[in-house]
Design a protein around this motif. Structure first.
Motif, PDB file in Angstrom:
ATOM      1  N   UNK A 222       9.323   4.075   5.397  1.00 48.69           N
ATOM      2  CA  UNK A 222       9.254   5.445   4.872  1.00 48.69           C
ATOM      3  C   UNK A 222      10.349   5.623   3.833  1.00 48.69           C
ATOM      4  N   UNK A 223       9.978   6.185   2.679  1.00 50.59           N
ATOM      5  CA  UNK A 223      10.989   6.558   1.681  1.00 50.59           C
ATOM      6  C   UNK A 223      10.999   8.085   1.598  1.00 50.59           C
ATOM      7  N   UNK A 224      12.151   8.686   1.856  1.00 50.42           N
ATOM      8  CA  UNK A 224      12.276  10.140   1.715  1.00 50.42           C
ATOM      9  C   UNK A 224      12.559  10.442   0.252  1.00 50.42           C
ATOM     10  N   UNK A 225      11.578  11.026  -0.413  1.00 50.13           N
ATOM     11  CA  UNK A 225      11.654  11.148  -1.873  1.00 50.13           C
ATOM     12  C   UNK A 225      12.231  12.480  -2.334  1.00 50.13           C
ATOM     13  N   UNK A 226      12.482  13.404  -1.400  1.00 46.97           N
ATOM     14  CA  UNK A 226      13.067  14.686  -1.826  1.00 46.97           C
ATOM     15  C   UNK A 226      14.397  14.386  -2.513  1.00 46.97           C
ATOM     16  N   UNK A 227      14.583  14.907  -3.702  1.00 50.75           N
ATOM     17  CA  UNK A 227      15.860  14.696  -4.397  1.00 50.75           C
ATOM     18  C   UNK A 227      15.967  13.339  -5.080  1.00 50.75           C
TER      19      UNK A 227
ATOM     20  N   UNK B 208      -2.689  -1.608   7.071  1.00 53.84           N
ATOM     21  CA  UNK B 208      -1.652  -2.556   7.516  1.00 53.84           C
ATOM     22  C   UNK B 208      -2.125  -3.996   7.384  1.00 53.84           C
ATOM     23  N   UNK B 209      -3.421  -4.207   7.484  1.00 51.79           N
ATOM     24  CA  UNK B 209      -3.917  -5.584   7.336  1.00 51.79           C
ATOM     25  C   UNK B 209      -3.875  -6.016   5.867  1.00 51.79           C
ATOM     26  N   UNK B 210      -3.875  -5.027   4.963  1.00 54.95           N
ATOM     27  CA  UNK B 210      -3.858  -5.367   3.528  1.00 54.95           C
ATOM     28  C   UNK B 210      -2.449  -5.703   3.050  1.00 54.95           C
ATOM     29  N   UNK B 211      -1.463  -4.953   3.505  1.00 54.47           N
ATOM     30  CA  UNK B 211      -0.118  -5.206   2.984  1.00 54.47           C
ATOM     31  C   UNK B 211       0.954  -4.396   3.680  1.00 54.47           C
ATOM     32  N   UNK B 212       2.118  -4.379   3.065  1.00 47.84           N
ATOM     33  CA  UNK B 212       3.237  -3.590   3.569  1.00 47.84           C
ATOM     34  C   UNK B 212       2.984  -2.138   3.193  1.00 47.84           C
ATOM     35  N   UNK B 213       2.905  -1.289   4.189  1.00 47.66           N
ATOM     36  CA  UNK B 213       2.541   0.108   3.925  1.00 47.66           C
ATOM     37  C   UNK B 213       3.799   0.968   3.799  1.00 47.66           C
ATOM     38  N   UNK B 214       3.940   1.616   2.658  1.00 47.83           N
ATOM     39  CA  UNK B 214       5.110   2.455   2.389  1.00 47.83           C
ATOM     40  C   UNK B 214       4.665   3.913   2.256  1.00 47.83           C
TER      41      UNK B 214
ATOM     42  N   UNK C 285       0.866  -1.175   0.000  1.00 47.27           N
ATOM     43  CA  UNK C 285       0.000   0.000   0.000  1.00 47.27           C
ATOM     44  C   UNK C 285       0.905   1.228   0.000  1.00 47.27           C
ATOM     45  N   UNK C 286       0.675   2.137  -0.931  1.00 46.64           N
ATOM     46  CA  UNK C 286       1.450   3.376  -0.952  1.00 46.64           C
ATOM     47  C   UNK C 286       0.617   4.494  -0.369  1.00 46.64           C
ATOM     48  N   UNK C 287       1.188   5.189   0.613  1.00 44.48           N
ATOM     49  CA  UNK C 287       0.499   6.336   1.197  1.00 44.48           C
ATOM     50  C   UNK C 287       1.401   7.561   1.077  1.00 44.48           C
TER      51      UNK C 287
END
Ligand code: S3P
Length: 175
Positions: A152-157, A97-103, A8-10
């Motif tokens: 968590x992925x820090x996407x800045x840059x 969280x019950x559906x999948x890995x939340x990123x 799951x992407x949030x």
């Protein structure tokens, strides 16, 4: 953690959930699904139209109902991209969280502003001071995105390509 075969992407509007999600799904051989698209398809109208005619709380009820259904139906091998406000309801945070890995695709307010400033179709950013609106909403939402996520992925840059690779890495280690 949920089913290791789903992601799951949030993240806030403009964080890249749909763009990154579609590419990552293709790369990983997952189906791609998007809560906003589901809702628009079912309602046969756009999100701005739903907000305008029925208001945000009506939209939130549709969003929560959909998430419950998706969790109950047992998604498999799917990357689910979500609307930016899905984390507002505690029950949604649990359901994700019950559906999948939340990123969580995290980004600074300035980065998000640059990504959404020329877009239309986001009723909550239909305001004169978009930059101020983003900063204010992020203050409230940041802790909720963090609480709702497994990673968590820090996407800045980061380029889209680099963000896709980061999603892939997380998915592989969740298997
Ligand atoms: C919203 C984000 C939108 C959409 C709706 C509300 C929000 O999705 O669900 O306009 O509250 O952040 P995106 O994050 O895909 O733009």
């Amino acid at each position: 953690m949920g089913n290791g075969n789903n992601i799951c992407l949030i993240g806030y509007m403009g964080s890249g959930k749909s763009t990154v999600g579609r590419l990552a799904a293709k790369r990983l051989g997952l189906s791609f699904a998007d809560t906003d698209e589901f809702i628009e398809g079912r309602e046969k109208r756009s999100i701005p139209d739903i907000f305008e005619k029925d208001g945000e709380s009506f939209f939130r009820r549709l969003e929560t109902g959909l998430l419950k259904e998706l969790a109950r139906d047992g998604l498999e091998n799917t990357l689910l991209s979500t609307g930016g406000g899905i984390i507002l309801a505690e029950e949604n945070r649990t359901e994700l969280k019950s559906i999948g890995t939340v990123i969580y695709l995290r980004a600074e307010a300035d980065t998000l502003y640059e990504r959404v400033r020329n877009d239309t179709g986001r009723p909550l950013l239909n305001t004169a001071d978009v930059r101020g609106r983003i900063a204010g909403m992020l203050k409230i939402r940041a802790p909720l995105y963090e609480a709702a996520s497994d990673h968590i992925i820090d996407t800045d840059g980061l380029s889209v390509e680099q963000t896709v690779s980061a999603v892939e890495e997380i998915f592989k280690t969740a298997q």
